[in-house]
Design a protein around this motif. Structure first.
Motif, PDB file in Angstrom:
ATOM      1  N   ARG A 140      31.637  -9.813  27.703  1.00  0.00           N
ATOM      2  CA  ARG A 140      30.907 -10.626  26.745  1.00  0.00           C
ATOM      3  C   ARG A 140      30.952  -9.683  25.375  1.00  0.00           C
ATOM      4  O   ARG A 140      30.641  -8.464  25.432  1.00  0.00           O
ATOM      5  CB  ARG A 140      29.516 -10.912  27.115  1.00  0.00           C
ATOM      6  CG  ARG A 140      29.387 -11.782  28.196  1.00  0.00           C
ATOM      7  CD  ARG A 140      28.156 -11.660  28.936  1.00  0.00           C
ATOM      8  NE  ARG A 140      28.162 -10.133  29.674  1.00  0.00           N
ATOM      9  CZ  ARG A 140      26.938  -9.754  30.600  1.00  0.00           C
ATOM     10  NH1 ARG A 140      26.165 -10.533  30.933  1.00  0.00           N
ATOM     11  NH2 ARG A 140      27.200  -8.693  31.176  1.00  0.00           N
ATOM     12  N   VAL A 141      31.509 -10.590  24.312  1.00  0.00           N
ATOM     13  CA  VAL A 141      31.842  -9.693  23.258  1.00  0.00           C
ATOM     14  C   VAL A 141      30.592 -10.226  21.817  1.00  0.00           C
ATOM     15  O   VAL A 141      30.538 -11.504  21.982  1.00  0.00           O
ATOM     16  CB  VAL A 141      33.156  -9.853  22.671  1.00  0.00           C
ATOM     17  CG1 VAL A 141      33.425  -9.182  21.244  1.00  0.00           C
ATOM     18  CG2 VAL A 141      34.127  -9.424  23.563  1.00  0.00           C
ATOM     19  N   VAL A 142      29.944  -9.336  21.342  1.00  0.00           N
ATOM     20  CA  VAL A 142      29.161  -9.996  20.203  1.00  0.00           C
ATOM     21  C   VAL A 142      29.777  -9.318  19.000  1.00  0.00           C
ATOM     22  O   VAL A 142      30.266  -7.907  19.043  1.00  0.00           O
ATOM     23  CB  VAL A 142      27.810  -9.539  20.274  1.00  0.00           C
ATOM     24  CG1 VAL A 142      26.943  -9.691  18.910  1.00  0.00           C
ATOM     25  CG2 VAL A 142      27.134 -10.117  21.328  1.00  0.00           C
ATOM     26  N   SER A 143      30.205 -10.050  17.784  1.00  0.00           N
ATOM     27  CA  SER A 143      30.714  -9.543  16.776  1.00  0.00           C
ATOM     28  C   SER A 143      29.749  -9.686  15.594  1.00  0.00           C
ATOM     29  O   SER A 143      29.146 -10.975  15.493  1.00  0.00           O
ATOM     30  CB  SER A 143      31.934 -10.253  16.367  1.00  0.00           C
ATOM     31  OG  SER A 143      32.675  -9.859  15.122  1.00  0.00           O
ATOM     32  N   ILE A 144      29.761  -9.137  14.507  1.00  0.00           N
ATOM     33  CA  ILE A 144      29.122  -9.265  13.162  1.00  0.00           C
ATOM     34  C   ILE A 144      30.051  -8.956  12.130  1.00  0.00           C
ATOM     35  O   ILE A 144      29.810  -8.768  10.886  1.00  0.00           O
ATOM     36  CB  ILE A 144      27.794  -8.412  13.332  1.00  0.00           C
ATOM     37  CG1 ILE A 144      28.063  -6.827  13.080  1.00  0.00           C
ATOM     38  CG2 ILE A 144      26.839  -8.703  14.001  1.00  0.00           C
ATOM     39  CD1 ILE A 144      26.912  -6.047  12.694  1.00  0.00           C
ATOM     40  N   ALA A 145      31.292  -8.946  12.633  1.00  0.00           N
ATOM     41  CA  ALA A 145      32.652  -8.408  11.582  1.00  0.00           C
ATOM     42  C   ALA A 145      32.860  -9.739  11.060  1.00  0.00           C
ATOM     43  O   ALA A 145      33.219 -10.737  11.577  1.00  0.00           O
ATOM     44  CB  ALA A 145      33.770  -7.875  12.410  1.00  0.00           C
ATOM     45  N   ILE A 146      33.057  -9.679   9.697  1.00  0.00           N
ATOM     46  CA  ILE A 146      33.709 -10.594   8.815  1.00  0.00           C
ATOM     47  C   ILE A 146      35.013 -10.400   8.125  1.00  0.00           C
ATOM     48  O   ILE A 146      35.567  -9.047   8.365  1.00  0.00           O
ATOM     49  CB  ILE A 146      32.656 -11.087   7.741  1.00  0.00           C
ATOM     50  CG1 ILE A 146      32.156 -10.010   7.053  1.00  0.00           C
ATOM     51  CG2 ILE A 146      31.407 -11.731   8.561  1.00  0.00           C
ATOM     52  CD1 ILE A 146      31.328 -10.122   5.636  1.00  0.00           C
ATOM     53  N   ASN A 147      35.417 -11.284   7.328  1.00  0.00           N
ATOM     54  CA  ASN A 147      36.880 -11.018   6.757  1.00  0.00           C
ATOM     55  C   ASN A 147      37.852 -10.989   7.636  1.00  0.00           C
ATOM     56  O   ASN A 147      37.800 -11.957   8.518  1.00  0.00           O
ATOM     57  CB  ASN A 147      36.559  -9.549   5.857  1.00  0.00           C
ATOM     58  CG  ASN A 147      36.003 -10.178   4.606  1.00  0.00           C
ATOM     59  OD1 ASN A 147      36.032 -10.985   3.980  1.00  0.00           O
ATOM     60  ND2 ASN A 147      35.124  -9.060   4.188  1.00  0.00           N
ATOM     61  N   LEU A 148      38.795 -10.300   7.810  1.00  0.00           N
ATOM     62  CA  LEU A 148      39.859 -10.030   8.721  1.00  0.00           C
ATOM     63  C   LEU A 148      40.287  -9.350   9.845  1.00  0.00           C
ATOM     64  O   LEU A 148      40.277  -9.817  10.888  1.00  0.00           O
ATOM     65  CB  LEU A 148      41.290  -9.989   7.919  1.00  0.00           C
ATOM     66  CG  LEU A 148      41.994 -11.430   7.485  1.00  0.00           C
ATOM     67  CD1 LEU A 148      43.411 -11.245   6.827  1.00  0.00           C
ATOM     68  CD2 LEU A 148      42.247 -12.471   8.537  1.00  0.00           C
ATOM     69  N   SER A 159      22.779   2.251  21.223  1.00  0.00           N
ATOM     70  CA  SER A 159      23.211   2.841  22.538  1.00  0.00           C
ATOM     71  C   SER A 159      21.721   3.190  23.235  1.00  0.00           C
ATOM     72  O   SER A 159      21.810   3.406  24.443  1.00  0.00           O
ATOM     73  CB  SER A 159      24.144   4.061  22.355  1.00  0.00           C
ATOM     74  OG  SER A 159      23.543   4.949  21.799  1.00  0.00           O
ATOM     75  N   GLY A 160      20.794   3.605  22.361  1.00  0.00           N
ATOM     76  CA  GLY A 160      19.448   3.661  22.476  1.00  0.00           C
ATOM     77  C   GLY A 160      19.001   2.741  23.193  1.00  0.00           C
ATOM     78  O   GLY A 160      18.129   2.867  24.134  1.00  0.00           O
ATOM     79  N   ARG A 161      19.160   1.815  23.052  1.00  0.00           N
ATOM     80  CA  ARG A 161      18.441   0.308  23.548  1.00  0.00           C
ATOM     81  C   ARG A 161      19.257  -0.090  24.512  1.00  0.00           C
ATOM     82  O   ARG A 161      18.882  -1.140  25.335  1.00  0.00           O
ATOM     83  CB  ARG A 161      18.201  -0.815  22.330  1.00  0.00           C
ATOM     84  CG  ARG A 161      17.400  -0.181  21.222  1.00  0.00           C
ATOM     85  CD  ARG A 161      16.867  -1.375  20.202  1.00  0.00           C
ATOM     86  NE  ARG A 161      17.964  -1.883  19.676  1.00  0.00           N
ATOM     87  CZ  ARG A 161      18.380  -1.778  18.242  1.00  0.00           C
ATOM     88  NH1 ARG A 161      18.083  -0.423  17.760  1.00  0.00           N
ATOM     89  NH2 ARG A 161      19.442  -2.414  17.891  1.00  0.00           N
ATOM     90  N   HIS A 162      20.659  -0.346  24.486  1.00  0.00           N
ATOM     91  CA  HIS A 162      21.533  -0.913  25.170  1.00  0.00           C
ATOM     92  C   HIS A 162      22.903  -0.084  25.707  1.00  0.00           C
ATOM     93  O   HIS A 162      23.646  -0.010  25.002  1.00  0.00           O
ATOM     94  CB  HIS A 162      22.271  -2.246  24.785  1.00  0.00           C
ATOM     95  CG  HIS A 162      21.080  -3.240  23.880  1.00  0.00           C
ATOM     96  ND1 HIS A 162      20.357  -3.955  24.503  1.00  0.00           N
ATOM     97  CD2 HIS A 162      20.920  -3.289  22.403  1.00  0.00           C
ATOM     98  CE1 HIS A 162      19.421  -4.639  23.740  1.00  0.00           C
ATOM     99  NE2 HIS A 162      19.818  -4.114  22.464  1.00  0.00           N
ATOM    100  N   THR A 163      22.421   0.509  26.689  1.00  0.00           N
ATOM    101  CA  THR A 163      23.498   1.790  27.025  1.00  0.00           C
ATOM    102  C   THR A 163      24.948   1.382  27.694  1.00  0.00           C
ATOM    103  O   THR A 163      25.574   2.018  27.680  1.00  0.00           O
ATOM    104  CB  THR A 163      23.009   2.652  28.148  1.00  0.00           C
ATOM    105  OG1 THR A 163      22.406   1.851  29.456  1.00  0.00           O
ATOM    106  CG2 THR A 163      21.372   3.197  27.770  1.00  0.00           C
ATOM    107  N   LEU A 206      21.160 -10.631  22.084  1.00  0.00           N
ATOM    108  CA  LEU A 206      22.520 -10.739  22.314  1.00  0.00           C
ATOM    109  C   LEU A 206      22.843  -9.738  22.887  1.00  0.00           C
ATOM    110  O   LEU A 206      23.715  -9.569  23.744  1.00  0.00           O
ATOM    111  CB  LEU A 206      23.187 -11.409  21.175  1.00  0.00           C
ATOM    112  CG  LEU A 206      22.936 -12.593  20.526  1.00  0.00           C
ATOM    113  CD1 LEU A 206      23.659 -13.092  18.963  1.00  0.00           C
ATOM    114  CD2 LEU A 206      23.565 -13.785  21.301  1.00  0.00           C
ATOM    115  N   LEU A 207      22.751  -8.390  22.197  1.00  0.00           N
ATOM    116  CA  LEU A 207      23.444  -7.014  22.578  1.00  0.00           C
ATOM    117  C   LEU A 207      22.975  -6.759  23.940  1.00  0.00           C
ATOM    118  O   LEU A 207      23.442  -5.959  24.957  1.00  0.00           O
ATOM    119  CB  LEU A 207      22.940  -5.932  21.487  1.00  0.00           C
ATOM    120  CG  LEU A 207      23.695  -6.168  20.337  1.00  0.00           C
ATOM    121  CD1 LEU A 207      23.244  -4.987  19.369  1.00  0.00           C
ATOM    122  CD2 LEU A 207      25.224  -6.224  20.301  1.00  0.00           C
TER     123      LEU A 207
END
Length: 281
Positions: A9-17, A105-109, A78-79
């Motif tokens: 499962r992938v979560v992305s907040i990356a925009i543009n290319l 990483s402190g919240r979602h190891t 989501l994370l």
């Protein structure tokens, strides 16, 4: 979509290319992707809606204000179920949002975080885009704009590879890790053939070799890439020349006698690496 990353499962907040292209690559390998966009959307939607749609096929898209309490709660939700988190924001922006790797990483190891940045380490906040990275590494020539966003696209491939490497590492250690992809480093790698003289002006892969060059035909242009000796020998035999007679002048005269499309058909029949140069869109 099934594939080697099925179940990831992938979560992305990356925009543009770079980010979207990297995430599209992961999705093509079977990963399940949720792309989180700001309320204003992705600039790519304005520049090229069709390209944006192509890169987000099969993904879930959410518009979330990460600066709001509700937005931060949603990204944490989501994370909590994510394996890979892809970002392309400046390091300082991620820190303000609580989405830097130390915080995540402190919240979602379990999360493997891939941060796409402009420059490595302490220089990560220096502003830039594909054009500046290409220009700074010697890939922009004669004041002309680049033909494509090679650094963005190569950076995307590197980011996808780093995501997979982080997943392998997590399988060994039990914890997610951070992988950084600096586009300026990618630009340096892409310019290595220039630095080593291969594609510098007059270099062997820049038209310096007669058998590896572009020639005008009677209509259009042909790209000849008979680099290996056996291809050069085959080409010479096909046109009744000795290999040492394969000069720019002789080949130029030859290719001017037919259209590029005719030469491509001729070369395909003889297993010679030559194609008609595609017209620019």
């Amino acid at each position: 979509m099934t594939g080697p990353l099925e179940g990831v499962r992938v979560v992305s907040i990356a925009i543009n290319l770079p980010g979207p292209v990297a995430v599209a690559r992961l999705a093509s390998q079977g990963a399940t992707v949720t792309t989180v966009l700001p309320p204003s959307g992705d600039p790519l939607q304005q520049f090229s809606p069709a390209y944006f749609d192509e890169l987000h096929v099969g993904q879930s898209i959410e518009h979330v204000d990460l600066k709001s309490d509700d937005g931060r709660a949603r990204i944490d939700e989501l994370l909590a179920d994510a394996d890979v988190f892809v970002t392309s924001s400046r390091a300082s922006a991620l820190t303000r949002l609580g989405l830097d790797h130390a915080s995540v990483s402190g919240r979602h190891t379990q999360v493997c975080q891939v941060d796409i940045v402009g420059h490595p380490g302490d220089d990560a906040d220096i502003a830039g885009h594909d054009l500046t990275y290409q220009a700074g590494s010697g890939l922009v020539r004669d004041g002309r704009m680049p033909a494509t966003t090679v650094v963005d696209l190569a950076g995307a491939e590197r980011a996808a590879g780093e995501a997979c490497a982080a997943l392998v590492e997590r399988a060994r250690t039990g914890r997610g890790s951070r992988r950084e992809v600096a586009l300026s480093d990618v630009a340096t790698s892409m310019s290595d053939p220039v630095r080593h003289g291969l594609t510098a002006s007059g270099g062997p892969l820049a038209g310096g070799l007669p058998v590896y060059a572009v020639y005008p035909a009677s209509a259009g242009h042909v790209a000849l890439a008979a680099l290996e000796p056996h291809f050069a020998v085959r080409l010479a035999a096909a046109i009744d020349l000795a290999p040492e007679e394969l000069t720019h002048e002789r080949l130029g005269e030859l290719f001017a006698t037919r259209t590029a499309a005719e030469w491509e058909t001729w070369a395909l029949e003889r297993d010679i690496p030559l194609v008609a140069v595609a017209e620019s869109a």
